[in-house]
Design a protein around this motif. Structure first.
Motif, PDB file in Angstrom:
ATOM      1  N   GLU A  79      24.173   9.610   1.248  1.00 43.57           N
ATOM      2  CA  GLU A  79      24.615   8.747   0.154  1.00 43.57           C
ATOM      3  C   GLU A  79      25.982   8.166   0.479  1.00 43.57           C
ATOM      4  O   GLU A  79      26.888   8.866   0.923  1.00 43.57           O
ATOM      5  N   ARG A  80      26.110   6.859   0.257  1.00 43.65           N
ATOM      6  CA  ARG A  80      27.389   6.180   0.456  1.00 43.65           C
ATOM      7  C   ARG A  80      27.581   5.224  -0.706  1.00 43.65           C
ATOM      8  O   ARG A  80      27.097   4.098  -0.696  1.00 43.65           O
ATOM      9  N   GLY A  81      28.294   5.695  -1.757  1.00 39.52           N
ATOM     10  CA  GLY A  81      28.429   4.908  -2.968  1.00 39.52           C
ATOM     11  C   GLY A  81      27.081   4.775  -3.643  1.00 39.52           C
ATOM     12  O   GLY A  81      26.376   5.752  -3.901  1.00 39.52           O
ATOM     13  N   SER A  82      26.692   3.529  -3.917  1.00 36.06           N
ATOM     14  CA  SER A  82      25.411   3.276  -4.567  1.00 36.06           C
ATOM     15  C   SER A  82      24.286   3.045  -3.570  1.00 36.06           C
ATOM     16  O   SER A  82      23.179   2.659  -3.954  1.00 36.06           O
ATOM     17  N   ALA A  83      24.553   3.267  -2.284  1.00 36.73           N
ATOM     18  CA  ALA A  83      23.552   3.005  -1.254  1.00 36.73           C
ATOM     19  C   ALA A  83      23.194   4.282  -0.499  1.00 36.73           C
ATOM     20  O   ALA A  83      23.938   5.271  -0.519  1.00 36.73           O
ATOM     21  N   LEU A  84      22.037   4.242   0.126  1.00 37.68           N
ATOM     22  CA  LEU A  84      21.618   5.286   1.042  1.00 37.68           C
ATOM     23  C   LEU A  84      21.692   4.752   2.464  1.00 37.68           C
ATOM     24  O   LEU A  84      21.227   3.638   2.740  1.00 37.68           O
TER      25      LEU A  84
ATOM     26  N   ASN B 257      20.361   3.009  -3.787  1.00 35.59           N
ATOM     27  CA  ASN B 257      20.005   4.388  -4.108  1.00 35.59           C
ATOM     28  C   ASN B 257      19.025   4.485  -5.261  1.00 35.59           C
ATOM     29  O   ASN B 257      18.224   5.415  -5.324  1.00 35.59           O
ATOM     30  N   ALA B 258      19.042   3.523  -6.167  1.00 37.43           N
ATOM     31  CA  ALA B 258      18.335   3.693  -7.424  1.00 37.43           C
ATOM     32  C   ALA B 258      16.913   3.150  -7.431  1.00 37.43           C
ATOM     33  O   ALA B 258      16.145   3.451  -8.338  1.00 37.43           O
ATOM     34  N   ILE B 259      16.514   2.340  -6.482  1.00 35.08           N
ATOM     35  CA  ILE B 259      15.208   1.696  -6.579  1.00 35.08           C
ATOM     36  C   ILE B 259      14.096   2.702  -6.274  1.00 35.08           C
ATOM     37  O   ILE B 259      14.253   3.595  -5.447  1.00 35.08           O
TER      38      ILE B 259
ATOM     39  N   GLY C  60      10.116   4.075  -5.174  1.00 39.08           N
ATOM     40  CA  GLY C  60       9.222   3.846  -4.047  1.00 39.08           C
ATOM     41  C   GLY C  60       9.633   4.602  -2.810  1.00 39.08           C
ATOM     42  O   GLY C  60      10.667   5.284  -2.772  1.00 39.08           O
ATOM     43  N   PRO C  61       8.843   4.500  -1.747  1.00 36.86           N
ATOM     44  CA  PRO C  61       9.173   5.185  -0.489  1.00 36.86           C
ATOM     45  C   PRO C  61      10.513   4.713   0.063  1.00 36.86           C
ATOM     46  O   PRO C  61      10.894   3.544  -0.096  1.00 36.86           O
ATOM     47  N   LEU C  62      11.225   5.601   0.711  1.00 35.28           N
ATOM     48  CA  LEU C  62      12.498   5.219   1.311  1.00 35.28           C
ATOM     49  C   LEU C  62      12.307   4.242   2.457  1.00 35.28           C
ATOM     50  O   LEU C  62      13.085   3.305   2.627  1.00 35.28           O
ATOM     51  N   VAL C  63      11.277   4.464   3.241  1.00 30.46           N
ATOM     52  CA  VAL C  63      11.032   3.630   4.419  1.00 30.46           C
ATOM     53  C   VAL C  63       9.541   3.346   4.536  1.00 30.46           C
ATOM     54  O   VAL C  63       8.718   4.245   4.348  1.00 30.46           O
ATOM     55  N   GLU C  64       9.210   2.100   4.844  1.00 26.72           N
ATOM     56  CA  GLU C  64       7.833   1.725   5.156  1.00 26.72           C
ATOM     57  C   GLU C  64       7.776   1.127   6.549  1.00 26.72           C
ATOM     58  O   GLU C  64       8.651   0.334   6.925  1.00 26.72           O
ATOM     59  N   VAL C  65       6.776   1.528   7.311  1.00 25.47           N
ATOM     60  CA  VAL C  65       6.555   1.010   8.659  1.00 25.47           C
ATOM     61  C   VAL C  65       5.290   0.161   8.628  1.00 25.47           C
ATOM     62  O   VAL C  65       4.224   0.650   8.245  1.00 25.47           O
TER      63      VAL C  65
END
Length: 373
Positions: A54-59, A122-124, A126-131
């Protein structure tokens, strides 16, 4: 039990992929999304080294993972490009991974390594990552995929370079012997002149009063479908603004896209490769018509030691052409034996792969590799 074809549709990866406490691991963090008719399927995924911070409001997502894919098609695969998305609209939220130089026969498996850093709000949900699959290139140069990243053009050019270069090094081995092949590999492994480049996108709003227009020396290639007519950039000190090259289509075929390799010379007479200048997004360039390669940016150059580069001269040479029917043109190998171009232009992906085989396994392994396909 999942079959490879079912895994190809949607593969939900294990939640223990992330190196963090169990309570912080969201379900369905990672997803591999391939179409039902995809010619490749996911066999296995190892996400054990991936981490999120976590970095502020982002991952910040550090992906250090490997996928194992299987060729489901009846044809050998030569290249694959994957789109890796954490958040499509976030700067730094997506990237791609391309694997050229493959020789994967029907039914065989092959690895794809993903080493990327992506950003995601950070807040949205769904999956963190999609390939996702952007494209697969086959041995006959046919292509499958949405091609959103122009991976068809890129992988086709890489494959044509690979065929050209493998044939060249086979000839070196046959006509000049193993020691000549060794010298060629050492030349590839030798460090080339390197530049550090800072890029500011868009048209410069102001240019230093001392800025001057510097014309390109246009290097013409025998048999090339395009002629470089003229080129220029505004230069001030170590900066070059909006490099532009005008070309003429001297072939009998419409051209969809082209690139010009951009070479620099400093006041001490040293040459460097600055990069490539892409064609502007125009309609296909008709036979006899003129078109433009343009980079709307300001670029500041410095040497590997950090010293600003005093620019004195520039030149351009045609690097790649895509015709309107999708066929790709690349320079003939004989052109690349020009001493200046050979010293400056980077090794192709295939040359780098062959040189790495020599470095790690030795000359005998390289010779065996050249005997394949």
């Amino acid at each position: 039990m999942f079959t490879p074809s079912k895994l190809a549709v949607v593969a939900l990866l294990a939640v223990n992929a992330w190196a963090q406490p169990e309570a912080q691991r969201p379900a369905s963090s990672l997803k591999v999304n391939f179409p039902k008719d995809a010619p490749v399927a996911l066999v296995a995924a190892d996400w054990g080294e991936s981490q999120q911070t976590e970095r502020g409001s982002a991952l910040v997502l550090d992906l250090r993972t490997a996928l194992t894919l299987r060729n489901l098609a009846p044809r050998p695969i030569r290249g694959v490009t994957l789109l890796v998305v954490a958040q499509a609209m976030t700067p730094g939220g997506k990237a791609s991974v391309s694997v050229p130089g493959l020789d994967v026969r029907p039914g065989e498996t092959f690895p794809v390594r993903i080493d990327l850093r992506l950003l995601r709000p950070n807040a949205i949900p769904g999956p963190l990552v999609e390939v996702e699959l952007d494209g697969v290139l086959f041995e006959d140069l046919s292509f499958y995929g949405p091609n959103r990243l122009n991976s068809r053009r890129l992988m086709t050019a890489w494959e044509l370079e690979a065929r050209r270069d493998r044939q060249y090094y086979r000839q070196v081995l046959e006509t000049a012997g193993a020691e000549a092949l060794r010298r060629q590999m050492l030349e590839i492994l030798a460090e080339r002149p390197r530049l550090d480049v800072q890029v500011s996108r868009g048209r410069p709003t102001a240019v230093a009063p001392s800025g001057r227009s510097v014309e390109f020396a246009c290097l013409q290639l025998p048999g090339a479908p395009l002629e470089l007519v003229r080129g220029e950039a505004v230069v001030s000190g170590s900066q070059a603004h909006t490099p532009r090259v005008e070309v003429r289509n001297r072939s009998a075929r419409p051209v969809r896209y082209f690139e010009v390799a951009w070479l620099l010379r400093d006041r001490f007479g040293r040459d460097y490769l600055a990069g490539s200048i892409p064609s502007t997004p125009e309609s296909p360039l008709a036979p006899g018509a003129r078109g433009t390669a343009l980079q709307e940016a300001s670029l500041r150059f410095s040497s590997a030691g950090g010293q600003p580069l005093a620019l004195e001269g520039m030149s351009g040479v045609l690097a790649q052409v895509e015709f309107a029917d999708g066929e790709i043109w690349i320079p003939d190998r004989s052109v690349l034996e020009d001493p200046r171009l050979r010293r400056l232009l980077p090794p192709s992906a295939e040359e780098q792969r062959l040189a790495e085989i020599y470095r790690r396994q030795g000359l005998a392994a390289l010779i065996e590799e050249l005997k394949k396909r």
